[in-house]
Write a protein that holds these residues in place. Structure first.
Motif, short mmCIF file in Angstrom:
data_model
loop_
_atom_site.label_atom_id
_atom_site.label_comp_id
_atom_site.label_asym_id
_atom_site.label_seq_id
_atom_site.Cartn_x
_atom_site.Cartn_y
_atom_site.Cartn_z
N HIS A 21 -8.65 -9.52 -5.77
CA HIS A 21 -9.17 -8.12 -5.87
C HIS A 21 -8.95 -7.41 -7.42
O HIS A 21 -7.66 -7.67 -8.03
CB HIS A 21 -8.57 -7.09 -5.06
CG HIS A 21 -9.10 -6.03 -4.84
ND1 HIS A 21 -8.96 -4.89 -5.71
CD2 HIS A 21 -10.07 -5.70 -3.69
CE1 HIS A 21 -9.73 -3.72 -5.01
NE2 HIS A 21 -10.59 -4.26 -3.87
N PRO A 22 -9.83 -6.78 -7.95
CA PRO A 22 -9.73 -5.93 -9.41
C PRO A 22 -8.71 -5.29 -9.46
O PRO A 22 -8.08 -4.78 -10.47
CB PRO A 22 -10.88 -5.46 -9.64
CG PRO A 22 -11.71 -5.24 -8.32
CD PRO A 22 -10.89 -6.43 -7.24
N THR A 25 -5.69 -7.79 -10.14
CA THR A 25 -5.97 -8.42 -11.44
C THR A 25 -5.74 -7.45 -12.58
O THR A 25 -5.05 -7.73 -13.47
CB THR A 25 -7.19 -9.21 -11.48
OG1 THR A 25 -8.25 -8.08 -11.06
CG2 THR A 25 -7.35 -10.35 -10.36
N GLY A 26 -6.27 -6.38 -12.57
CA GLY A 26 -6.14 -5.25 -13.31
C GLY A 26 -4.86 -4.83 -13.63
O GLY A 26 -4.38 -4.44 -14.72
N THR A 31 -5.73 -3.84 -17.53
CA THR A 31 -7.07 -2.93 -17.68
C THR A 31 -7.08 -1.92 -16.32
O THR A 31 -8.17 -1.26 -16.47
CB THR A 31 -8.12 -4.08 -17.63
OG1 THR A 31 -8.01 -4.79 -16.20
CG2 THR A 31 -7.86 -5.07 -18.76
N LEU A 32 -6.28 -2.04 -15.49
CA LEU A 32 -6.43 -1.17 -14.18
C LEU A 32 -6.18 0.40 -14.59
O LEU A 32 -5.56 0.86 -15.47
CB LEU A 32 -5.28 -1.35 -13.27
CG LEU A 32 -5.25 -0.60 -11.77
CD1 LEU A 32 -6.53 -1.27 -11.08
CD2 LEU A 32 -3.98 -0.54 -11.24
N GLU A 211 -8.45 -1.73 -1.98
CA GLU A 211 -9.49 -1.43 -2.21
C GLU A 211 -9.88 0.11 -2.28
O GLU A 211 -10.63 0.55 -2.98
CB GLU A 211 -10.51 -2.09 -0.94
CG GLU A 211 -12.06 -1.28 -1.15
CD GLU A 211 -12.67 -2.03 -2.51
OE1 GLU A 211 -13.99 -1.47 -2.54
OE2 GLU A 211 -12.11 -2.82 -2.95
N TRP A 214 -8.61 1.18 -5.71
CA TRP A 214 -9.45 0.93 -6.61
C TRP A 214 -10.79 1.97 -6.67
O TRP A 214 -11.07 2.29 -7.75
CB TRP A 214 -9.94 -0.54 -6.52
CG TRP A 214 -11.10 -1.02 -7.21
CD1 TRP A 214 -12.29 -1.30 -7.05
CD2 TRP A 214 -10.96 -1.39 -8.75
NE1 TRP A 214 -13.26 -1.56 -8.19
CE2 TRP A 214 -12.29 -1.84 -8.94
CE3 TRP A 214 -9.96 -1.42 -9.40
CZ2 TRP A 214 -12.63 -2.03 -10.49
CZ3 TRP A 214 -10.24 -1.72 -11.02
CH2 TRP A 214 -11.67 -2.18 -11.18
#
Length: 228
Positions: A21-22, A25-26, A31-32, A211, A214
């Motif tokens: 999930h971004p 990973t972020g 980068t999150l 989610e 995010w």
């Protein structure tokens, strides 16, 4: 196949989605957006973790054996105690990113998740230990991946260090899984089905929670989507 192996087989595809999930990973590569981390950390501190601690305490109260009650009651106490550390970390985040503001209240996903934790812990011992297990097991597995994939020196390194528990947590997870296998040795099939269903739903909420962070989920967003 032991019950924990059956649960792992059901959890593994969801856990793979969580790892990819971004949000996570972020977080690892820096980068999150800070607002997404703030959403996650604030909802966790204000709502999810307190609900989880209370659910553990209720489950301990109906444990079938003293050692089961002792394990779960100890986990409840440790979870309540972690709130002071989480409050300090929120202050650190707020100090680093001056655009962060407290949320208006609980998000839709957090409300659903905390309601599920409460319902599981009041339904039966089987439903409780199944429904609460993902918050423990997924947290362990997510932190293994965070440590493995963390890009050194990125802006969330310190937050990840405090988020991931110490070495003693692995022993607690193993003890919880042993409790599950021990329960399964004598439980009727109907109880095992409740446990497995609760586990699957709890695992789905682990994915839904990241989610929601995010997307910066809020009731206003949900209302807009419904009216679109």
């Amino acid at each position: 196949m032991t019950l924990r192996q059956r649960l792992w087989a059901r959890a593994e595809p969801l856990l793979a989605q969580v790892h990819a999930h971004p949000f996570w990973t972020g977080l690892c590569d820096g980068t999150l957006p800070p607002e997404a981390l703030w959403h996650f950390a604030e909802q966790d501190f204000r709502f999810t973790v307190p609900a989880y601690a209370r659910a553990l305490a209720r489950t301990a109260a109906v444990a079938q054996r003293p050692e089961q009650g002792a394990l779960l009651a100890g986990a409840a106490g440790a979870t309540f105690e972690s709130l002071d550390r989480m409050a300090r970390e929120l202050d650190v985040l707020a100090g680093r990113f001056d655009t962060l503001k407290p949320a208006d209240g609980i998000s839709p996903t957090t409300l659903a998740h905390t309601s599920f934790l409460t319902a599981s812990s009041t339904a039966s011992f089987a439903a409780a230990i199944g429904g609460l297990l993902p918050m423990t097991w997924f947290h362990q597995q997510v932190c293994v991946e965070l440590r493995r994939r963390l890009v050194p020196g990125t802006r969330y390194t310190d937050w990840i260090a405090q988020y991931c528990p110490g070495d003693g947590f692995d022993g607690y997870v193993e003890a919880y899984l042993a409790l599950v296998d021990d329960f399964a040795a004598t439980a009727p099939e109907a109880e095992l089905a409740l446990l497995e269903d609760g586990f699957l739903h709890g695992a789905l909420y682990e994915l839904a929670f990241c989610e929601a962070a995010w997307r910066l989920q809020s009731w206003a967003e949900t209302t807009s989507e419904r009216n679109a």
